[in-house]
Design an enzyme around this catalytic site. Structure first.
Site, PDB file in Angstrom:
ATOM      1  N   GLU A 141      62.380  47.170  -4.098  1.00 58.82           N
ATOM      2  CA  GLU A 141      62.192  47.252  -2.649  1.00 58.82           C
ATOM      3  C   GLU A 141      63.426  46.815  -1.870  1.00 58.82           C
ATOM      4  OE1 GLU A 141      60.216  43.208  -3.760  1.00 58.82           O
ATOM      5  OE2 GLU A 141      60.684  45.149  -4.684  1.00 58.82           O
ATOM      6  N   CYS A 185      58.066  42.646 -10.573  1.00 60.98           N
ATOM      7  CA  CYS A 185      58.373  41.266 -10.957  1.00 60.98           C
ATOM      8  C   CYS A 185      57.150  40.625 -11.623  1.00 60.98           C
ATOM      9  CB  CYS A 185      58.861  40.475  -9.751  1.00 60.98           C
ATOM     10  SG  CYS A 185      59.718  38.943 -10.212  1.00 60.98           S
ATOM     11  N   HIS A 197      63.338  43.869  -8.389  1.00 60.73           N
ATOM     12  CA  HIS A 197      62.726  44.152  -7.086  1.00 60.73           C
ATOM     13  C   HIS A 197      63.374  45.402  -6.463  1.00 60.73           C
ATOM     14  CE1 HIS A 197      60.339  40.430  -6.427  1.00 60.73           C
ATOM     15  NE2 HIS A 197      61.223  39.915  -7.262  1.00 60.73           N
TER      16      HIS A 197
END
Length: 551
Positions: A516, A378, A514
């Protein structure tokens, strides 16, 4: 019919209700049941989107664009069910919905009160979320005794009366502290917490006792005696090296058997092979590396919870023990990049605001110039573009308009218009409200054939989750590309940059999304796994020479 399991907490906050609920959900799912989870948060914010990570931890983003509590990340990492914005509800959301109904006249002139209107709204939320699932686990945020949690506790008390004891189960998580100076385990906090819970009409069926070590039989008997809970239903949850060991710890004490018995459910035995493999990988690594995580909220580990877990997952899938060095970006600004020299890779995390940005830029430059594996997420992508523009393309003063609206080279600028995953066009400007106004949720990305990103993912189109307002400025992009910046991923309409790489660098990848949020211990995530492989190769060779996904 759906069964409901309610998880409450007492004594202190941060005992791990979310992980306990997710671990139980894992056991039930492994028995073939369809399971979902719901988190109630007692604060007045409508959602956590505008809350500081230093106060509340990370904001977890669901595929449908919900900005939610970080516990939903635990839920998705432990079970296969995909969560949505509806799996997290706050006091603010409940009151906003009730007030909206009152304004429309839905209550036909009634006086609106906490009971029954607020509690009815809470119960309706629970029932709606449970539809289509065998079991819904409902976590009540906060601590029993807090005034903020009372409407939620009253609602679940009422729900048991309405649907019956065989469709509801109360689990209470408490602290059983060990007093070092006395050399004793103390059960009194648990006794008082259960007493508080019983005073509002809820008798727990199961106690999960957070403790430093496991409970002795005498301690278990004492807790059972003073709390009116069966001795076998007093479950110890000792401190573990990995949260992924907790499902097995609870399984060994028969928690899933007790729950299924009380809910009158007969299902197949648990298949925990995948989880046993995860735990074995955690406990027996073959490699050790250090990764520098450069951020601005590093003093509060929960601010980067999903990132931390994603690196752990990558370690599981590469048999690697990863030491994460949390580096404050402001420290780099003050003291330089020496702190980064001991790590085999650098990860620059996301964030908002100008604080620490120059430190992140220094970290990106250090990784680029010294051929160190770099992963930017990001803001980490935007930082990489700014650094490249300043020091490689010589665009002096290049910046994001978020940090300097008057920059002569706005290589990162506010995205004012984009197409959503549903095909509708959304627009924003600098005067838009902050909450829920970013580019949010799962959106598809087209990867460039032959790029490192394409080889890592092994497919041309990926779906990843976003949470940001600013984008790479297309107007200045051609000059950057001419000097070696590679665009390896774009939005499906081609208008927005999603991923970048660098020519003549062994492993330098950054993404606007993102990743994750979609990494799990059982499956990992290809981007994090390959990042760790690149770090291992860098450690082995001093500087990696491969220009494709590491084997």
């Amino acid at each position: 019919m759906t069964r409901y399991i309610f998880v409450t907490g007492g004594v202190v906050s941060s005992l791990g209700k979310g992980i306990a609920a997710a671990s139980l959900a894992t056991l039930l799912e492994s028995r073939g049941l369809s399971v979902s989870l719901l988190k109630f948060d007692p604060y007045i914010n409508v959602d956590p989107g505008t809350m500081s990570p230093l106060q509340h931890g990370e904001v977890y983003v669901t595929e449908d664009g919900g900005e939610t509590d970080l516990d939903l990340g635990h839920y998705e990492r432990f079970v296969r069910t995909t969560m949505s914005r509806a799996n997290n509800c706050t006091t603010g959301r409940i009151y906003a919905d009730v007030i909206a109904k009152e304004r429309r006249g839905d209550y036909l002139g009634a006086t609106i009160q906490v009971i029954p209107h607020i509690t009815d709204e809470i119960k309706n939320w629970i029932i709606e979320r449970g539809k289509g699932f065998d079991v819904l686990l409902v976590e009540i945020g906060g601590t029993v005794g807090d005034i903020e949690s009372l409407p939620f506790l009253e609602a679940i008390r009422q729900l048991r009366m309405e649907v019956g004891v065989h469709r509801t189960l109360f689990i209470h998580l408490t602290l059983v502290p060990y007093i070092t100076t006395a050399g004793e385990v103390k059960t009194k906090p648990t006794q008082h917490s259960v007493k508080e819970l019983r005073s509002i009409g809820i008798q727990p069926d199961v106690l999960i006792c957070r403790c430093q070590n496991t409970l002795q039989d005498s301690e278990r008997r004492k807790i059972a005696l003073f709390t009116n809970v069966e001795e076998r239903a007093v479950i110890a949850s000792p401190d573990m090296n990995s949260i992924y060991e907790i499902p097995m710890v609870l399984k060994d004490q028969g928690l899933d058997e007790i729950v299924l018995e009380k809910l009158d459910m007969k299902v197949k035995d648990a298949d925990l092979k995948e989880w046993k493999d995860v735990v074995a990988a955690v406990q027996h690594p073959k490699h050790h590396i250090q990764i520098a995580l450069v951020g601005k909220y590093v003093n509060f580990a929960d601010a980067y919870k999903s990132l931390t877990e994603s690196l752990i997952h990558a370690g599981i899938h590469t048999q690697t023990k990863i030491k994460i060095d949390y580096v404050d970006a402001e420290e780099i600004e003050k003291k330089g990049i020496d702190r980064l020299k001991s790590s085999q890779a650098i990860l620059v995390a996301g964030g908002f605001g100008v604080r620490g940005v120059e430190g992140k830029i220094l970290a990106a430059r250090f990784a680029r110039e010294n051929k160190i594996p770099y992963l930017g997420i990001c803001l980490g992508l935007q930082i990489a573009v700014i650094e490249f523009a300043r020091h490689k393309v010589m665009m002096e003063g290049a910046n994001s308009t978020e940090f300097n609206p008057k920059t002569p080279y706005p290589v990162i600028a506010l995205v004012t218009e984009w197409m959503t995953a549903q095909g509708t066009r959304e627009t924003r400007n600098e005067f838009s409200e902050k909450g829920g106004t970013m580019r949010l949720g799962g959106q598809k990305c087209q990867l460039v054939a032959g790029s490192l990103a394409h080889q890592i993912y092994g497919q041309s189109v990926i779906l990843e989750r976003h949470r940001h307002r600013y984008e790479v400025n297309e107007r200045l992009l051609p000059e950057l590309v001419k000097n070696g910046l590679k665009i390896s991923g774009r939005s499906m309409d081609g208008s927005l940059v999603e991923m970048i790489e660098l020519e003549n660098h062994p492993w330098f990848v950054a993404c606007q999304f993102h990743p994750e949020f979609t990494s799990t211990p059982r499956d990992g995530h290809p981007l994090f796994t390959n990042f760790v492989k690149a770090a291992l190769q860098h450690q082995k060779e001093g500087a990696s020479l491969c220009q494709q996904p590491c084997p």
